[in-house]
Design a protein around this motif. Structure first.
Motif, mmCIF file in Angstrom:
data_model
loop_
_atom_site.group_PDB
_atom_site.id
_atom_site.type_symbol
_atom_site.label_atom_id
_atom_site.label_comp_id
_atom_site.label_asym_id
_atom_site.label_seq_id
_atom_site.Cartn_x
_atom_site.Cartn_y
_atom_site.Cartn_z
ATOM 1 N N HIS A 76 7.435 61.433 -19.442
ATOM 2 C CA HIS A 76 6.547 61.068 -20.545
ATOM 3 C C HIS A 76 6.366 62.263 -21.472
ATOM 4 O O HIS A 76 6.344 63.407 -21.021
ATOM 5 C CB HIS A 76 5.191 60.625 -19.999
ATOM 6 C CG HIS A 76 5.291 59.643 -18.877
ATOM 7 N ND1 HIS A 76 5.210 60.024 -17.544
ATOM 8 C CD2 HIS A 76 5.511 58.304 -18.885
ATOM 9 C CE1 HIS A 76 5.361 58.963 -16.777
ATOM 10 N NE2 HIS A 76 5.541 57.906 -17.560
ATOM 11 N N GLY A 83 7.473 52.636 -24.761
ATOM 12 C CA GLY A 83 6.387 53.235 -25.520
ATOM 13 C C GLY A 83 5.455 52.178 -26.060
ATOM 14 O O GLY A 83 5.719 50.975 -25.953
ATOM 15 N N ASP A 88 7.176 56.466 -30.695
ATOM 16 C CA ASP A 88 6.431 57.338 -29.775
ATOM 17 C C ASP A 88 7.072 58.711 -29.588
ATOM 18 O O ASP A 88 6.381 59.725 -29.621
ATOM 19 C CB ASP A 88 6.258 56.652 -28.418
ATOM 20 C CG ASP A 88 5.031 55.751 -28.380
ATOM 21 O OD1 ASP A 88 4.426 55.546 -29.458
ATOM 22 O OD2 ASP A 88 4.685 55.257 -27.300
#
Length: 316
Positions: A151, A192, A197
């Motif tokens: 992430h 996302g 994102d």
């Protein structure tokens, strides 16, 4: 003053299932004074968004580190022959207050860095990297970053909160802690909330290496590019264990399929040799989700590999 070269307690001196569970069975000391590198735990999980449990990460990483021996047979690194290394225990967080915990961590690392020590941190959720970077900025100025993760951790907020494990690097940019042209993120993947994102990171100047770019290949060529990009100044290394595919590292709070392999993880860290590394962390190990202990074992080995690429390590 003569440097004390602490050595890990060997398996022939004390059975590996015995003794005090410090990192690599190194001495536990009260102060970082006189050390080159300090292992420090942050038992934090109140910044997590899905599965809690990373408060137990530092303890389990230490327990699994008993298998690690002093000499790196692949790279020749002999960190304990040239660096003074010890375990300085855990930061005493406020487990009922995340913002107060962030303050406590920053002040703890201010004190560690006053001694000229390189901290290697056992996590704990990824919120902890923000206060560490705040302390680093005071000592080194803006730093480069090698960030391994599934992430990007650049959410603007999580449930309205500006500080959490998924907002760390947006806050770091906003607070001018990072030299954004010397930031590389490796292993980002999955889905996302918007199509853009990961592009927020790119617009800041980050080099974003999505996991798909890493599939079915060695990462040695990538790390040559990384060294070229982030070199020339102090660099911090932050490694989220969920950057690794959950097939190898299931013990984490937010697992994502299609991740890096353990071999690629070793290539990334070994590829940081020669950088001006000023610290590193291994975060998001959540032992309740891996009864084998293999996720923490991997985390312990990656921290050892970080130690092996620190400035001043000799090779045999």
């Amino acid at each position: 003053m003569e440097k004390t070269l602490h050595q890990p307690l060997g398996g022939n001196e004390m059975p590996r299932f015995g003794g005090i569970a410090s990192m690599m069975r190194l001495p536990v000391v009260d102060s970082p004074a006189g050390l080159d590198v300090a292992f420090v735990g942050i038992p934090l999980d109140i910044g997590t968004s899905l599965r809690a449990g990373t408060r137990f990460g530092p303890r389990e990483i230490r327990a699994q580190s008993v298998m690690i021996r002093p000499y790196n047979m692949a790279t020749g690194a002999a960190p304990f022959d040239s660096l003074s290394v010890a375990d300085i225990g855990d930061v005493a967080i406020n487990t009922f207050n995340l913002l107060d915990t962030v303050r406590i961590i920053e002040q703890a690392y201010d004190r560690i860095l006053e001694h000229g020590v390189i901290p290697l941190t056992l996590g704990g959720d990824h919120t902890l990297t923000l206060p560490i970077l705040r302390a680093m900025k005071k000592k080194y100025g803006k730093v480069g970053l090698v960030h391994v993760d599934a992430h990007a951790d650049v959410n603007d907020h999580m449930f309205g909160e500006k500080i959490a494990h998924g907002t760390t690097f947006r806050r770091a940019v906003e607070e001018d802690l990072l030299d954004c042209d010397r930031v590389v993120q490796i292993g980002l993947r999955a889905q996302g909330y918007t199509a853009e994102d990961f592009n927020w990171c790119r617009t800041q100047g980050f080099r974003v290496v999505q996991a798909e770019e890493c599939w079915h290949r060695s990462l040695e060529p990538l790390m040559a590019e990384v060294r070229e990009r982030v070199g020339g100044g102090p660099v911090y290394l932050s490694f989220d264990i969920d950057g690794i595919d959950p097939a190898w590292a299931p013990g984490t709070g937010t697992p994502e399929v299609g991740g890096l392999t353990t071999i690629q993880a070793l290539e990334i860290i070994r590829g940081c040799q020669g950088l001006e590394l000023i610290g590193g962390d291994l975060v998001e190990v959540s032992p309740p989700y891996d009864t084998t202990g293999n996720t923490a074992l991997l985390g312990a080995n990656l921290l050892y590999e970080m130690l092996c690429v620190m400035p001043g390590v000799i090779r045999r």
